[in-house]
Design a protein around this motif. Structure first.
Motif, PDB file in Angstrom:
ATOM      1  N   LEU A 174       0.834  -1.199   0.000  1.00  0.00           N
ATOM      2  CA  LEU A 174       0.000   0.000   0.000  1.00  0.00           C
ATOM      3  C   LEU A 174       0.868   1.247   0.000  1.00  0.00           C
ATOM      4  O   LEU A 174       0.569   2.231  -0.685  1.00  0.00           O
ATOM      5  N   ALA A 175       1.931   1.224   0.795  1.00  0.00           N
ATOM      6  CA  ALA A 175       2.844   2.365   0.820  1.00  0.00           C
ATOM      7  C   ALA A 175       3.594   2.484  -0.504  1.00  0.00           C
ATOM      8  O   ALA A 175       3.788   3.589  -1.025  1.00  0.00           O
ATOM      9  N   TRP A 176       3.997   1.356  -1.055  1.00  0.00           N
ATOM     10  CA  TRP A 176       4.778   1.387  -2.297  1.00  0.00           C
ATOM     11  C   TRP A 176       3.976   1.973  -3.454  1.00  0.00           C
ATOM     12  O   TRP A 176       4.528   2.656  -4.325  1.00  0.00           O
ATOM     13  N   ARG A 177       2.682   1.745  -3.474  1.00  0.00           N
ATOM     14  CA  ARG A 177       1.856   2.292  -4.556  1.00  0.00           C
ATOM     15  C   ARG A 177       1.961   3.810  -4.613  1.00  0.00           C
ATOM     16  O   ARG A 177       1.908   4.398  -5.693  1.00  0.00           O
ATOM     17  N   ARG A 178       2.090   4.432  -3.461  1.00  0.00           N
ATOM     18  CA  ARG A 178       2.221   5.893  -3.431  1.00  0.00           C
ATOM     19  C   ARG A 178       3.668   6.323  -3.639  1.00  0.00           C
ATOM     20  O   ARG A 178       3.952   7.252  -4.376  1.00  0.00           O
ATOM     21  N   ILE A 179       4.587   5.614  -2.989  1.00  0.00           N
ATOM     22  CA  ILE A 179       5.999   5.993  -3.086  1.00  0.00           C
ATOM     23  C   ILE A 179       6.507   5.830  -4.510  1.00  0.00           C
ATOM     24  O   ILE A 179       7.189   6.704  -5.051  1.00  0.00           O
ATOM     25  N   GLY A 180       6.185   4.706  -5.129  1.00  0.00           N
ATOM     26  CA  GLY A 180       6.743   4.374  -6.436  1.00  0.00           C
ATOM     27  C   GLY A 180       6.334   5.303  -7.561  1.00  0.00           C
ATOM     28  O   GLY A 180       6.984   5.317  -8.616  1.00  0.00           O
ATOM     29  N   ARG A 181       5.271   6.085  -7.363  1.00  0.00           N
ATOM     30  CA  ARG A 181       4.847   7.006  -8.425  1.00  0.00           C
ATOM     31  C   ARG A 181       4.943   8.474  -8.009  1.00  0.00           C
ATOM     32  O   ARG A 181       4.466   9.350  -8.727  1.00  0.00           O
ATOM     33  N   SER A 182       5.576   8.715  -6.863  1.00  0.00           N
ATOM     34  CA  SER A 182       5.628  10.077  -6.332  1.00  0.00           C
ATOM     35  C   SER A 182       6.933  10.791  -6.699  1.00  0.00           C
ATOM     36  O   SER A 182       8.017  10.200  -6.637  1.00  0.00           O
ATOM     37  N   ARG A 183       6.810  12.070  -7.020  1.00  0.00           N
ATOM     38  CA  ARG A 183       7.984  12.901  -7.245  1.00  0.00           C
ATOM     39  C   ARG A 183       8.515  13.479  -5.933  1.00  0.00           C
ATOM     40  O   ARG A 183       9.587  14.084  -5.908  1.00  0.00           O
ATOM     41  N   THR A 184       7.775  13.304  -4.869  1.00  0.00           N
ATOM     42  CA  THR A 184       8.205  13.777  -3.545  1.00  0.00           C
ATOM     43  C   THR A 184       9.374  12.938  -3.060  1.00  0.00           C
ATOM     44  O   THR A 184       9.463  11.740  -3.345  1.00  0.00           O
TER      45      THR A 184
END
Length: 275
Positions: free
Chosen positions: A139-149
């Motif tokens: 669940l965390a990776w879904r956000r991390i893997g596509r984030s420019r942050t």
């Protein structure tokens, strides 16, 4: 004196202590300060059925769908005592008293009763907690893997990963040799898995020890012949609050900067952008 919000391992320890002292027993609840008098009145005489944590949030279930939600924030503090409680000292928001002893809560950011739907809303807006058996790092990776942050900011975002604060953020990125300014989308899935697994192990150690220690055996004071670290959080660390001091691995002075309004510590060599 600098104050820091307790990180997730502390809240899990608080949940365990509540379970030990009050679990399965009726408690007397009061609000000596008066600010939580209504809520305390609803809990008074009820049985503590469940004590859990999700990230930095303490959730105590008292049956009848009543869940006490506590978020300590920066200034919140619990004091536990054995035996009969003394007269309240200071601004005690909530006192729980049972057969074994008592717990006093002072200065929390949040102290409220939640309905089941509200508990679900709270948990739904939190990321996976490395200390929970039901955590799903994907669940965390879904956000991390596509984030420019940057990964340094993402690890402090409780909606991405619940529990880590500035210490665990700094230390796990050092241990994995990751530049904290690296955009999340440039982190590989394999490196995220390594970060998650390290967080699970480090935070579990924090629950057991009651402090944050992150240095590997070869970098302890005993192994290196150096004096023990003296700091408010009490642990042996690589970079957190060690600005200007030599890196324990390569000797490069530890750098400090600001990232999203928080102090950031890292080793410019061990965590070089190309590392």
């Amino acid at each position: 004196m600098l104050r820091a919000m307790p990180e997730g391992h502390t809240i899990h320890r608080l949940a365990a202590e509540h379970q030990r002292m009050f679990g399965g027993r009726r408690v007397a609840a009061s609000s000596p300060q008066g600010r939580f008098a209504g809520g305390a009145g609803m809990l008074d005489g009820r049985v503590l059925e469940d004590a859990a944590a999700h990230g930095k949030h303490l959730l105590l279930g008292f049956g009848d769908d009543r869940v006490l939600h506590v978020h300590l924030g920066i200034y919140g503090k619990y004091v536990f005592g054995e035996g009969p409680p003394p007269e309240p000292v200071g601004m005690v928001r909530l006192r729980l008293t049972g057969e074994v002893g008592y717990a006093d809560l002072r200065g929390p950011n949040t102290c409220e009763l939640l309905e089941p739907g509200e508990v679900k809303l709270l948990r739904d807006r939190l990321g996976p907690d490395p200390l929970r058996a039901d955590a799903d790092p994907a669940l965390a990776w879904r956000r991390i893997g596509r984030s420019r942050t940057s990964i340094g900011v993402l690890l402090m975002d409780q909606s991405v990963v619940a529990g880590p604060g500035n210490i665990y953020r700094a230390e796990v990125l050092f241990r994995q040799g990751i530049d904290p300014r690296l955009p999340g989308q440039k982190l590989s899935a394999a490196r995220w898995t390594a970060v998650w697994d390290d967080l699970v192990a480090l935070m579990a150690d924090g629950v057991r020890a009651g402090r944050i220690d992150t240095v590997r055996p070869e970098h302890t004071p005993e192994a290196m012949g150096r004096p023990p670290r003296v700091d408010g959080h009490g642990g042996e660390v690589y970079v957190y609050r060690r600005a200007g001091q030599p890196c324990l691995v390569c000797g490069t002075p530890v750098a400090v900067g600001e990232l999203a309004g928080r102090n950031l510590f890292w080793c410019p060599r061990c965590q070089a952008p190309s590392a």
